[in-house]
Enzyme design. Sequence first.
Site, mmCIF file in Angstrom:
data_model
loop_
_atom_site.group_PDB
_atom_site.id
_atom_site.type_symbol
_atom_site.label_atom_id
_atom_site.label_comp_id
_atom_site.label_asym_id
_atom_site.label_seq_id
_atom_site.Cartn_x
_atom_site.Cartn_y
_atom_site.Cartn_z
ATOM 1 N N ARG A 29 0.870 -1.184 0.000
ATOM 2 C CA ARG A 29 0.000 0.000 0.000
ATOM 3 C C ARG A 29 0.903 1.228 0.000
ATOM 4 O O ARG A 29 1.936 1.232 0.670
ATOM 5 C CB ARG A 29 -0.804 0.080 1.307
ATOM 6 C CG ARG A 29 -1.876 -0.903 1.490
ATOM 7 C CD ARG A 29 -2.699 -0.547 2.730
ATOM 8 N NE ARG A 29 -1.967 -0.648 3.979
ATOM 9 C CZ ARG A 29 -1.571 0.381 4.707
ATOM 10 N NH1 ARG A 29 -1.794 1.630 4.319
ATOM 11 N NH2 ARG A 29 -0.938 0.195 5.844
ATOM 12 N N TYR B 163 -1.087 -4.055 -6.663
ATOM 13 C CA TYR B 163 -0.743 -4.757 -5.420
ATOM 14 C C TYR B 163 -1.800 -4.590 -4.327
ATOM 15 O O TYR B 163 -2.323 -3.493 -4.106
ATOM 16 C CB TYR B 163 0.596 -4.240 -4.878
ATOM 17 C CG TYR B 163 1.222 -5.219 -3.907
ATOM 18 C CD1 TYR B 163 2.036 -6.239 -4.376
ATOM 19 C CD2 TYR B 163 0.961 -5.149 -2.551
ATOM 20 C CE1 TYR B 163 2.580 -7.169 -3.501
ATOM 21 C CE2 TYR B 163 1.502 -6.074 -1.661
ATOM 22 C CZ TYR B 163 2.318 -7.079 -2.148
ATOM 23 O OH TYR B 163 2.859 -7.996 -1.279
ATOM 24 N N LYS C 86 -9.101 -2.591 2.092
ATOM 25 C CA LYS C 86 -8.899 -1.347 2.846
ATOM 26 C C LYS C 86 -9.757 -0.208 2.291
ATOM 27 O O LYS C 86 -10.285 0.599 3.041
ATOM 28 C CB LYS C 86 -7.428 -0.947 2.814
ATOM 29 C CG LYS C 86 -6.482 -2.001 3.349
ATOM 30 C CD LYS C 86 -6.751 -2.309 4.782
ATOM 31 C CE LYS C 86 -5.665 -3.206 5.363
ATOM 32 N NZ LYS C 86 -5.894 -3.478 6.780
ATOM 33 N N HIS D 295 -10.633 -1.508 11.939
ATOM 34 C CA HIS D 295 -9.450 -2.283 11.574
ATOM 35 C C HIS D 295 -9.155 -3.236 12.740
ATOM 36 O O HIS D 295 -8.231 -3.012 13.523
ATOM 37 C CB HIS D 295 -8.297 -1.294 11.337
ATOM 38 C CG HIS D 295 -7.066 -1.922 10.787
ATOM 39 N ND1 HIS D 295 -5.812 -1.380 10.967
ATOM 40 C CD2 HIS D 295 -6.875 -3.035 10.034
ATOM 41 C CE1 HIS D 295 -4.912 -2.126 10.355
ATOM 42 N NE2 HIS D 295 -5.523 -3.132 9.792
ATOM 43 N N SER E 101 0.193 -2.294 12.316
ATOM 44 C CA SER E 101 0.967 -3.365 11.671
ATOM 45 C C SER E 101 2.121 -3.798 12.568
ATOM 46 O O SER E 101 2.598 -3.018 13.384
ATOM 47 C CB SER E 101 1.581 -2.925 10.346
ATOM 48 O OG SER E 101 0.909 -1.850 9.823
ATOM 49 N N CYS F 135 2.270 -6.013 14.956
ATOM 50 C CA CYS F 135 1.986 -6.294 16.366
ATOM 51 C C CYS F 135 1.391 -7.686 16.548
ATOM 52 O O CYS F 135 0.833 -8.009 17.594
ATOM 53 C CB CYS F 135 1.027 -5.252 16.936
ATOM 54 S SG CYS F 135 1.793 -3.634 17.099
ATOM 55 N N ASP G 288 -8.617 -8.931 10.204
ATOM 56 C CA ASP G 288 -8.252 -7.574 9.770
ATOM 57 C C ASP G 288 -9.374 -6.546 9.888
ATOM 58 O O ASP G 288 -9.116 -5.417 10.251
ATOM 59 C CB ASP G 288 -7.768 -7.648 8.311
ATOM 60 C CG ASP G 288 -6.984 -6.421 7.881
ATOM 61 O OD1 ASP G 288 -6.212 -5.894 8.707
ATOM 62 O OD2 ASP G 288 -7.132 -5.972 6.737
ATOM 63 N N ARG H 9 3.146 -11.802 0.598
ATOM 64 C CA ARG H 9 1.800 -12.099 1.106
ATOM 65 C C ARG H 9 1.311 -13.480 0.707
ATOM 66 O O ARG H 9 1.744 -14.030 -0.312
ATOM 67 C CB ARG H 9 0.805 -11.088 0.526
ATOM 68 C CG ARG H 9 1.049 -9.650 0.952
ATOM 69 C CD ARG H 9 0.401 -9.365 2.263
ATOM 70 N NE ARG H 9 0.853 -8.131 2.883
ATOM 71 C CZ ARG H 9 0.292 -7.623 3.972
ATOM 72 N NH1 ARG H 9 -0.702 -8.236 4.558
ATOM 73 N NH2 ARG H 9 0.771 -6.516 4.505
HETATM 74 O O1 O2Y Z 1 0.529 -3.853 1.571
HETATM 75 C C1 O2Y Z 1 -0.639 -4.091 1.246
HETATM 76 O O2 O2Y Z 1 -1.111 -3.804 0.159
HETATM 77 C C2 O2Y Z 1 -1.522 -4.785 2.161
HETATM 78 S S1 O2Y Z 1 -1.647 -4.020 3.714
HETATM 79 C C3 O2Y Z 1 -2.574 -5.069 4.711
HETATM 80 C C4 O2Y Z 1 -2.992 -6.290 4.217
HETATM 81 C C5 O2Y Z 1 -3.740 -7.123 5.005
HETATM 82 C C6 O2Y Z 1 -4.068 -6.706 6.268
HETATM 83 N N1 O2Y Z 1 -3.668 -5.513 6.749
HETATM 84 C C7 O2Y Z 1 -2.904 -4.708 6.016
HETATM 85 C C8 O2Y Z 1 -2.518 -3.407 6.673
HETATM 86 O O3 O2Y Z 1 -1.693 -2.661 6.188
HETATM 87 O O4 O2Y Z 1 -3.088 -3.122 7.742
HETATM 88 MN MN MN Z 2 -4.652 -4.463 8.322
#
Ligand code: O2Y
Ligand code: MN
Length: 596
Positions: free
Chosen positions: A70, A211, A220, A240, A262, A264, A287, A378
């Site tokens: 992200r 991605y 999200k 979340h 994240s 944790c 999540d 992932r």
């Molecule tokens: O990096 C990404 O695109 C995914 S981020 C993500 C994926 C699954 C659960 N939580 C997260 C997050 O950043 O909180």
């Molecule tokens: Mn998450």
Amino acid sequence: MTSVCRNKRLNRWVEEVAALCRPERIHWCDGSRQEYDRLMGEMVSAGTAIPLAGRVNSFLFRSDPSDVARIESRTYLSTRNREDAGPTNNWIAPESLKQTMTSMYDGCMRGRTMYVIPFSMGPIASPLAKIGVQITDSPYAVCNMHIMTRVGERVIQALGKDGEFIPCLHSVGAPLGPGQKDVPWPCAPVEEKYISHFPEENLLWSYGSGYGGNALLGKKCLSLRIASSMARREGWLAEHMLILRLISPEGRRYHIAAAFPSACGKTNLAMIRPTISGWKAETIGDDICWMKIRPDGRLHAINPETGFFGVAPGTSFSSNPVAMGMLRENIIFTNCALTEDGDVWWEGMNGTPERAIDWKGRPWTPGRGEPAAHPNARFTAPAVQCPTEYHDWDDPEGVPIDIFIFGGRRSAVIPLVYEAFDWDHGVFMGASASSEATAAILDKVKPVRRDPFAMSPFCGYNMGDYFRHWLEMGDRLAGKAPRIFYVNWFRKDAEGRWLWPGFGENSRVLKWMCDRVDGRVGAIKTPIGLMPEKGDLDLSGLSIPEADLEELFFIDKDSWRREIPDIHAYFEQFGDRLPDRLRGQLRALDERLLSA
Ligand code: O2Y
Ligand code: MN
């Protein structure tokens, strides 16, 4: 798609997008196994997906090195008034953002198939569910959406002629010229990526990235940013949070929703195997948690997703045996290393191969100085494969929440567990939550970051208004509100040694919370909250030295008072959007620390 879509708004939108993006063909997704297999087969033939000899029906993808996570700096919240997005979101005015992105979408799907994915977040027809439709030119996104959401004809039927849906437009931003050969992972350069949210119209536009959170728009983008804004308007909560069912030896079920930033161990906690005798756990979600007050006056929760998009590195038979059990078949892996025997590997998995192919497709040997798997590699896994999956998956009513947990990763100051005095104090605990940056998200400027409710990157409106919404939900819930706790599994001693064993042993802390809910144990009143009385935390079979236990629960008043200016500065960025009730909570904490 065998049946015809009768939803006029959806048909019109699909026509408009096709006219703008000019794909070579349009495919309406039916969510079937055949569709998934066909798309995977095409991606294997194109060299985008690598079938894994080591796992049934599982595939490895390697993203472009510029497209691995992200990207918060390219994520926008576009509201008419800048203040409605608040200081924690990137803001661009809707007209301007739409103009920029419309010119990027112009012809962006040339040479590609445009997929129309009708999906439901939550059981179809649940009072807590929402329908979205993603248009995308990425077959990788389609296959991931198959796993992560409920896709297909049932959704089109539920939409009927004039049902509401959230339009989610996505393109990888890489049109193909006549005869041009595709690359394995098409995407646009970082400065051309836009992940844009228009919460006032319930609309999503994402461009340039293939991605995770940028491309699987049900996750999200819809389930947190757009949904949190809808939830505020409609009087519910989109959070979340993981959702966990804990079952006592007597069969009493407790439902827990927990928010952690994240790194944790959120997925590990969601898949916990309790070490205390007779207690069991079931994973409801890892999540996202949507909650509504139902006719019984309680807050009921669903996990709107149907899969886990988990971080692979660090997942092992010791850290998360449940996840490892889930990953044997039907998995999409992204940016993991490939072993010689055709399996995946990542740092932190049990054992190390002598050689492998790294996530960039290069030969790798241990000690090369670079990880074999990307740190944000992932797995996408169907939730039904989770060995601790709960069995009421399609229950439209969801589960009644008993306990909220907030937390973060702090090596000092914050004790193992404490409970809020009341709802407002609990909201203050969530609003002031903090975590240390880890190697993966190293923040050199600020080692400790405030991440209220772990929602910083995901709140679809002004965070000050979000705090107010939580306070108001408490007013509505009154005596039926869940109890609120704060945990820190990560406290260290002066030598940098963890004081608490973590993982399955965290069930001991959860058990204390359950005992509190049912009034089986009392608590000690401290300046920061209510803490376990000596002997109430079940430590049977553990040999933690008495001195370590004291340190785990020690409240250093001076260190706590040093937190106050930081919380104050964080809060005051919200100006008049910050509820006075939170200012009052901060003052009260300061006074309690002074007078203790
Ligand atoms: O990096 C990404 O695109 C995914 S981020 C993500 C994926 C699954 C659960 N939580 C997260 C997050 O950043 O909180
Ligand atoms: Mn998450």
